[in-house]
Design an enzyme around this catalytic site. Structure first.
Site, PDB file in Angstrom:
ATOM      1  N   ASP A 178       0.745  -1.257   0.000  1.00 25.88           N
ATOM      2  CA  ASP A 178       0.000   0.000   0.000  1.00 25.88           C
ATOM      3  C   ASP A 178       0.783   1.321   0.000  1.00 25.88           C
ATOM      4  OD1 ASP A 178      -1.477  -2.242   0.718  1.00 25.88           O
ATOM      5  OD2 ASP A 178      -2.899  -1.110   1.898  1.00 25.88           O
ATOM      6  N   GLU A 416       0.481  -7.725  12.678  1.00 22.61           N
ATOM      7  CA  GLU A 416       0.668  -7.559  11.241  1.00 22.61           C
ATOM      8  C   GLU A 416       2.122  -7.157  10.915  1.00 22.61           C
ATOM      9  OE1 GLU A 416      -1.927  -4.413  10.090  1.00 22.61           O
ATOM     10  OE2 GLU A 416      -1.952  -4.950   7.971  1.00 22.61           O
TER      11      GLU A 416
END
Ligand code: 9WN
Length: 451
Positions: A178, A416
């Site tokens: 991203d 994450e």
């Protein structure tokens, strides 16, 4: 820090519990709150995790994902599943894939972009882990899925590489990493970047919004989706008109490794001679494409901005595309290994351990807490670990496995991503793909207990 068999056993239990908690029967949430749907490359890693618990369940994960494959062969980056229990933005309305004749029929809802093709690596790992007694069943299921995998690869080799360069063109930052600084210049060039009104949900779902992309990023991410929708997700039209086209060396490297993996399981799948011939062509072309982006002086592999016609020279984990692709070129390998442990990357004096950060700490864009702009991602380190093991750098690979496990063990919540200087856990807790690679690492003991 040492990883004793006791720690490994605890981690295995915790990781298995995360997968079971996120399990929706035949697909797995990427994480319980922040990502409550089925993501493409997450699913592939997740299948590797499931393979340690139940190889049949691992195959189901992939089979479910591939039910959402587009007529073009594209496997969408996200499959929206009914009643996820938590809202997610942007949802199916924002993507509105009904504008494309290639999209799957309702009620299936997906996005209109894709992510790196880790799926073939998952199939290969599932087969390696399949016990003798289950081989007939799993062989039949791999046999049935294989043509879909080949179509997916065909899509990447054609629609996403009309130049036949061996390099995959990505259309959106959400096609993997991203807010990586790799995309900064291309996004800055986009002038008209105000999408329709929207409300972000992600920034209220992590404890600290500075760990997520900025609103500036989101404006551009969403505006780009509006453009893709305007072009009806038609790849040829997008290629002619759309402002964000990147030859992504990391994505391309995974594609190389994935083609090799499909060839590796070709006998299991009963692949045709035509399929084998195509896969070999894509594999060779991909290797040549990556070699053309390799800078022998710096040891980096360099992305290319197709629209601007310029190299993207930012030091990130993607520099190591030849390693991720398991290059056979000894010169490239040596240069990459030097770069890997240089002060620009794993040899940086402030790092907690020699794990690969998403962005070099020596890079001006580096931010230690911000998503793909600095933190250590376990899945990326898993890919590096696999490559280094296969290339014969077993001591260095084992160090990555041990340091990753101890970082995850110290933090406790299977996050994450992690702050590279302190090891602080960041982003979403109970992240399925972190659990999955933890299971794989915990099971892959090369006999070295600790150090
Ligand atoms: C957008 C699910 C996904 C990963 C991506 C990661 C992140 C989503 C987001 O989470 O992206 O797709 O909302 O930030 O960047 O790699 O697949 O875990």
């Amino acid at each position: 820090m040492s990883v004793t068999s006791e720690i490994r056993a605890t981690l295995r239990d915790r990781a298995a519990a995360v997968l079971r908690d996120n399990d929706e029967g035949n697909w797995t949430k990427a994480s319980p709150i922040l990502y409550p749907h089925q993501w493409s490359w997450d699913s592939a890693f997740i299948a590797i995790g499931w393979a340690h618990l139940d190889v049949g369940r691992a195959m189901t994960e992939l089979e479910q994902l591939f039910t959402a494959q587009w007529a073009t062969g594209m496997v969408p980056h996200l499959v929206f599943r009914a009643d996820p229990g938590h809202p997610y933005f942007p949802g199916p309305e924002w993507w509105d894939i009904s504008v494309s004749p290639a999209a799957p029929a309702p009620p299936l809802q997906t996005t209109g972009i894709c992510q790196p093709p880790v799926h073939a690596l998952a199939v290969q790992r599932i087969w390696q882990l399949t016990p003798q007694a289950r081989r007939p069943e799993i062989r039949a299921r791999i046999h049935a899925l294989y043509p879909r995998l080949v179509r997916w690869h065909h899509y990447l080799a054609t629609n996403r590489d009309p130049e036949a360069s061996g390099l995959v063109t990505t259309f959106h930052p959400w096609e993997g990493t991203d807010n990586s600084p790799r995309w900064d210049r291309a996004l800055e060039r986009i002038k008209v970047a105000k999408p329709g009104p929207y409300t972000r949900l992600d920034s209220s779902e992590v404890p600290d919004p500075s760990q997520r992309p900025t609103n500036w990023d989101y404006d551009r991410f969403l505006w780009l989706v509006e453009q893709l929708r305007k072009y009806r997700y038609d790849d040829a039209l997008i290629y002619r008109e759309y402002p964000f086209l990147i030859k992504d060396v990391f994505f391309s490297a995974i594609f190389v490794a994935a083609n090799a993996a499909l060839l590796d399981v070709a006998d299991v799948a009963g692949a045709s001679a035509d399929d084998r011939e195509q896969l070999t062509r894509w594999l060779d072309r991909g290797r040549a494409g990556l070699a053309s982006r390799f800078d022998a002086q710096s040891g980096q592999c360099i992305d290319y901005d197709v629209r601007a016609g310029e190299d993207i020279r930012v030091r990130t984990f993607a520099d190591f595309a030849p390693l991720f692709a398991r290059t056979a070129d000894a010169g490239q390998r040596a240069a990459q290994m030097r770069l890997l442990d240089s002060e620009d990357f794993c040899g940086h004096p402030r790092l907690r351990s020699r794990l690969l950060p998403s962005t070099s700490p020596a890079e001006p864009a580096f931010e230690p807490q911000n998503y793909w702009r600095g933190p250590v991602w376990p899945v990326i380190n898993w890919l590096l670990w696999q490559s280094l093991s296969l290339l014969g750098y077993s001591a260095r690979a084992d160090e990555i496995r041990r340091d990753s496990l101890s970082q995850i063990a110290a933090a406790g919540d299977l996050n994450e991503y992690f702050e590279p200087f302190t090891g602080k856990p960041l982003g979403s807790p109970q992240q399925s793909w972190t659990a999955a690679v933890t299971l794989d690492w915990a099971a892959s003991d090369h006999g070295s207990e600790a150090s």
